[in-house]
Motif scaffolding. Structure first.
Motif, PDB file in Angstrom:
ATOM      1  N   ASP A  90       0.808  -1.218   0.000  1.00 31.96           N
ATOM      2  CA  ASP A  90       0.000   0.000   0.000  1.00 31.96           C
ATOM      3  C   ASP A  90       0.844   1.273   0.000  1.00 31.96           C
ATOM      4  O   ASP A  90       0.419   2.297  -0.539  1.00 31.96           O
ATOM      5  CB  ASP A  90      -0.920   0.020   1.227  1.00 31.96           C
ATOM      6  N   PHE A  91       2.037   1.215   0.613  1.00 31.04           N
ATOM      7  CA  PHE A  91       2.829   2.432   0.800  1.00 31.04           C
ATOM      8  C   PHE A  91       4.158   2.422   0.037  1.00 31.04           C
ATOM      9  O   PHE A  91       4.941   3.347   0.180  1.00 31.04           O
ATOM     10  CB  PHE A  91       3.109   2.647   2.298  1.00 31.04           C
ATOM     11  N   GLU A  92       4.386   1.370  -0.765  1.00 28.10           N
ATOM     12  CA  GLU A  92       5.643   1.259  -1.514  1.00 28.10           C
ATOM     13  C   GLU A  92       6.846   1.453  -0.576  1.00 28.10           C
ATOM     14  O   GLU A  92       7.696   2.304  -0.785  1.00 28.10           O
ATOM     15  CB  GLU A  92       5.685   2.266  -2.673  1.00 28.10           C
ATOM     16  N   MET A  93       6.882   0.630   0.445  1.00 30.79           N
ATOM     17  CA  MET A  93       7.910   0.734   1.476  1.00 30.79           C
ATOM     18  C   MET A  93       9.280   0.352   0.921  1.00 30.79           C
ATOM     19  O   MET A  93       9.461  -0.760   0.426  1.00 30.79           O
ATOM     20  CB  MET A  93       7.559  -0.181   2.652  1.00 30.79           C
ATOM     21  N   PRO A  94      10.263   1.258   0.961  1.00 31.15           N
ATOM     22  CA  PRO A  94      11.599   0.914   0.464  1.00 31.15           C
ATOM     23  C   PRO A  94      12.192  -0.270   1.226  1.00 31.15           C
ATOM     24  O   PRO A  94      12.195  -0.279   2.457  1.00 31.15           O
ATOM     25  CB  PRO A  94      12.409   2.188   0.699  1.00 31.15           C
ATOM     26  N   ARG A  95      12.690  -1.239   0.504  1.00 25.53           N
ATOM     27  CA  ARG A  95      13.227  -2.451   1.141  1.00 25.53           C
ATOM     28  C   ARG A  95      14.442  -2.136   2.013  1.00 25.53           C
ATOM     29  O   ARG A  95      14.716  -2.851   2.988  1.00 25.53           O
ATOM     30  CB  ARG A  95      13.606  -3.458   0.042  1.00 25.53           C
ATOM     31  N   ALA A  96      15.176  -1.081   1.684  1.00 24.58           N
ATOM     32  CA  ALA A  96      16.374  -0.745   2.468  1.00 24.58           C
ATOM     33  C   ALA A  96      16.041  -0.466   3.926  1.00 24.58           C
ATOM     34  O   ALA A  96      16.909  -0.634   4.792  1.00 24.58           O
ATOM     35  CB  ALA A  96      17.081   0.469   1.857  1.00 24.58           C
ATOM     36  N   LEU A  97      14.815  -0.052   4.226  1.00 25.87           N
ATOM     37  CA  LEU A  97      14.479   0.325   5.598  1.00 25.87           C
ATOM     38  C   LEU A  97      14.335  -0.897   6.508  1.00 25.87           C
ATOM     39  O   LEU A  97      15.004  -0.968   7.544  1.00 25.87           O
ATOM     40  CB  LEU A  97      13.221   1.199   5.608  1.00 25.87           C
ATOM     41  N   PRO A  98      13.487  -1.882   6.179  1.00 27.52           N
ATOM     42  CA  PRO A  98      13.470  -3.068   7.050  1.00 27.52           C
ATOM     43  C   PRO A  98      14.776  -3.851   6.997  1.00 27.52           C
ATOM     44  O   PRO A  98      15.144  -4.500   7.984  1.00 27.52           O
ATOM     45  CB  PRO A  98      12.288  -3.890   6.520  1.00 27.52           C
ATOM     46  N   ASP A  99      15.489  -3.787   5.872  1.00 26.06           N
ATOM     47  CA  ASP A  99      16.799  -4.439   5.821  1.00 26.06           C
ATOM     48  C   ASP A  99      17.762  -3.803   6.820  1.00 26.06           C
ATOM     49  O   ASP A  99      18.568  -4.495   7.460  1.00 26.06           O
ATOM     50  CB  ASP A  99      17.392  -4.342   4.411  1.00 26.06           C
ATOM     51  N   ALA A 100      17.698  -2.472   6.943  1.00 26.32           N
ATOM     52  CA  ALA A 100      18.567  -1.790   7.912  1.00 26.32           C
ATOM     53  C   ALA A 100      18.221  -2.220   9.327  1.00 26.32           C
ATOM     54  O   ALA A 100      19.110  -2.457  10.150  1.00 26.32           O
ATOM     55  CB  ALA A 100      18.430  -0.272   7.765  1.00 26.32           C
ATOM     56  N   LEU A 101      16.935  -2.320   9.621  1.00 27.66           N
ATOM     57  CA  LEU A 101      16.512  -2.798  10.942  1.00 27.66           C
ATOM     58  C   LEU A 101      17.058  -4.199  11.209  1.00 27.66           C
ATOM     59  O   LEU A 101      17.619  -4.470  12.279  1.00 27.66           O
ATOM     60  CB  LEU A 101      14.985  -2.801  11.033  1.00 27.66           C
ATOM     61  N   LEU A 102      16.923  -5.081  10.231  1.00 17.32           N
ATOM     62  CA  LEU A 102      17.400  -6.448  10.408  1.00 17.32           C
ATOM     63  C   LEU A 102      18.923  -6.488  10.558  1.00 17.32           C
ATOM     64  O   LEU A 102      19.461  -7.297  11.318  1.00 17.32           O
ATOM     65  CB  LEU A 102      16.947  -7.316   9.237  1.00 17.32           C
ATOM     66  N   GLU A 103      19.607  -5.580   9.855  1.00 15.08           N
ATOM     67  CA  GLU A 103      21.063  -5.506  10.009  1.00 15.08           C
ATOM     68  C   GLU A 103      21.433  -5.165  11.453  1.00 15.08           C
ATOM     69  O   GLU A 103      22.346  -5.760  12.037  1.00 15.08           O
ATOM     70  CB  GLU A 103      21.637  -4.466   9.047  1.00 15.08           C
ATOM     71  N   GLY A 104      20.725  -4.198  12.040  1.00 15.92           N
ATOM     72  CA  GLY A 104      20.988  -3.847  13.435  1.00 15.92           C
ATOM     73  C   GLY A 104      20.704  -5.003  14.377  1.00 15.92           C
ATOM     74  O   GLY A 104      21.457  -5.261  15.323  1.00 15.92           O
ATOM     75  N   LEU A 105      19.620  -5.746  14.116  1.00 16.03           N
ATOM     76  CA  LEU A 105      19.311  -6.906  14.948  1.00 16.03           C
ATOM     77  C   LEU A 105      20.367  -7.995  14.780  1.00 16.03           C
ATOM     78  O   LEU A 105      20.689  -8.720  15.727  1.00 16.03           O
ATOM     79  CB  LEU A 105      17.918  -7.445  14.599  1.00 16.03           C
ATOM     80  N   ALA A 106      20.920  -8.108  13.562  1.00 17.42           N
ATOM     81  CA  ALA A 106      21.998  -9.070  13.334  1.00 17.42           C
ATOM     82  C   ALA A 106      23.248  -8.671  14.111  1.00 17.42           C
ATOM     83  O   ALA A 106      23.985  -9.536  14.602  1.00 17.42           O
ATOM     84  CB  ALA A 106      22.302  -9.168  11.837  1.00 17.42           C
TER      85      ALA A 106
END
Length: 339
Positions: A90-106
């Protein structure tokens, strides 16, 4: 569009898992509040899987796969996954944003420690500012200045979390205060982790971190006036509630080893009332020059990714590199960022 049953699941998850955000979300307009609840439910799910699970590497790999499925329009058959896939679409969420979150969790799963304040901001950019940028997307805001200030707010909130949780983190074997500060104070981080005590030197570190958070809270405020009018009270509420947590830490003498600061229900209600006033007054005051300040070096990539509105995972290599590293190292060991 998010299914009502999935949304109710997300609402319940946030009501029990993140009281500060749930309180702030109640004054957001429904068009922002509902997708925001879905976003935070997925982020909470990700954080809990990595933080609380016994197999952290597997949790990161599983989350990466779940993101792939959500972006392919084939989410795992779970409420949070289905709801997140809906907001991606619905919002065309850029994939880089959740990827960045997952990187921090990693980085958490890898047990990274951070030598400098800049590296702590790097971490905060991923686990908090990425969420702030995603919130801007949910408000249909892609202006670079507003995004930069939202990322400032995310870092400030995460620094507040770190300052509040020094003792709790230490007892779990985690350290987020800059290790350079320990060297300056002639303290051994390993000794502190073995026996966390509210030493004067540690209290001074907490105070320094809160001062940096305050600087960024102030930098973030002009950006709230750039958001849609009906969404400003909710964001002001989050800013004031988290800022109040920092105030409570200071009232305890910056001892967040023996005590964990929090804000009560009545205090939250008062702060939300203040947020409504700030929303109105910020709408009529002249724009401040700091609105146009460049983003922090540590959050610039988030601003650029959000402006592009590109769902192609341009930063996938960075995330995959951390995942590969997790697979080749003992996840229970501690590392310094960049090692």
């Amino acid at each position: 569009m998010i299914a009502e049953t999935d949304l109710e699941h997300c609402r319940n998850a946030i009501r029990t898992g993140s009281l500060s955000f749930y309180a702030a979300s109640r004054v957001l307009p429904a068009r922002v509040r509902d997708p925001a609840l879905a976003l935070y439910a997925f982020c909470r799910l990700a954080d809990d899987l990595v933080d609380e699970g016994s197999e952290k590497v597997g949790a990161v790999l599983s989350l990466h796969e779940r993101l792939d499925l959500a972006y392919a329009g084939r989410p795992r058959n779970a409420p949070a996954d289905r709801a997140f896939a809906a907001i991606v679409e619905d919002f065309e969420m850029p994939r880089a944003l959740p990827d960045a979150l997952l990187e921090g969790l990693a980085w958490d799963a890898r047990g990274d420690r951070y030598a400098t304040l800049s590296q702590v901001r790097d971490y905060s950019a991923r686990v908090a500012s990425a969420v702030g940028a995603m919130m801007c997307v949910l408000m249909r805001v892609r202006d670079a200045d507003a995004l930069a200030r939202a990322c400032d707010l995310g870092v400030a909130m995460q620094l507040t979390n770190i300052a509040r949780d020094v003792g709790e983190d230490a007892r779990a074997g985690r350290l987020y205060l800059p290790t350079d500060w320990f060297a300056e104070a002639r303290l051994d981080p390993e000794c502190f982790l073995r026996e966390p005590l509210p030493l004067d030197e540690v209290r001074r570190m907490v105070s320094r971190l809160l001062s940096e958070a305050r600087r960024l809270y102030i930098r973030s405020e002009p950006g709230i006036a750039a958001l849609p009018l009906d969404a400003r009270t909710g964001i002001w509420s989050a800013r004031l509630i988290y800022g109040a947590i920092g105030t409570e830490v200071r009232r305890a003498g910056c001892d967040s080893v023996s005590h964990r600061a929090h804000t009560g229900t009545l205090q939250k209600a008062w702060l939300m009332g203040r947020a409504g006033v700030r929303s109105v007054t910020s709408s009529v005051l002249p724009k401040q020059a700091v609105l146009h300040a460049p983003p922090l070096a540590e959050t610039a990539f988030l601003v650029e990714a959000t402006r592009r509105a590109d769902r192609v995972p341009h930063r996938a290599a960075a995330l995959l590199s951390v995942i590969a590293d997790l697979n080749s190292h003992d996840a229970s060991g501690t590392r310094s960022i960049g090692a």
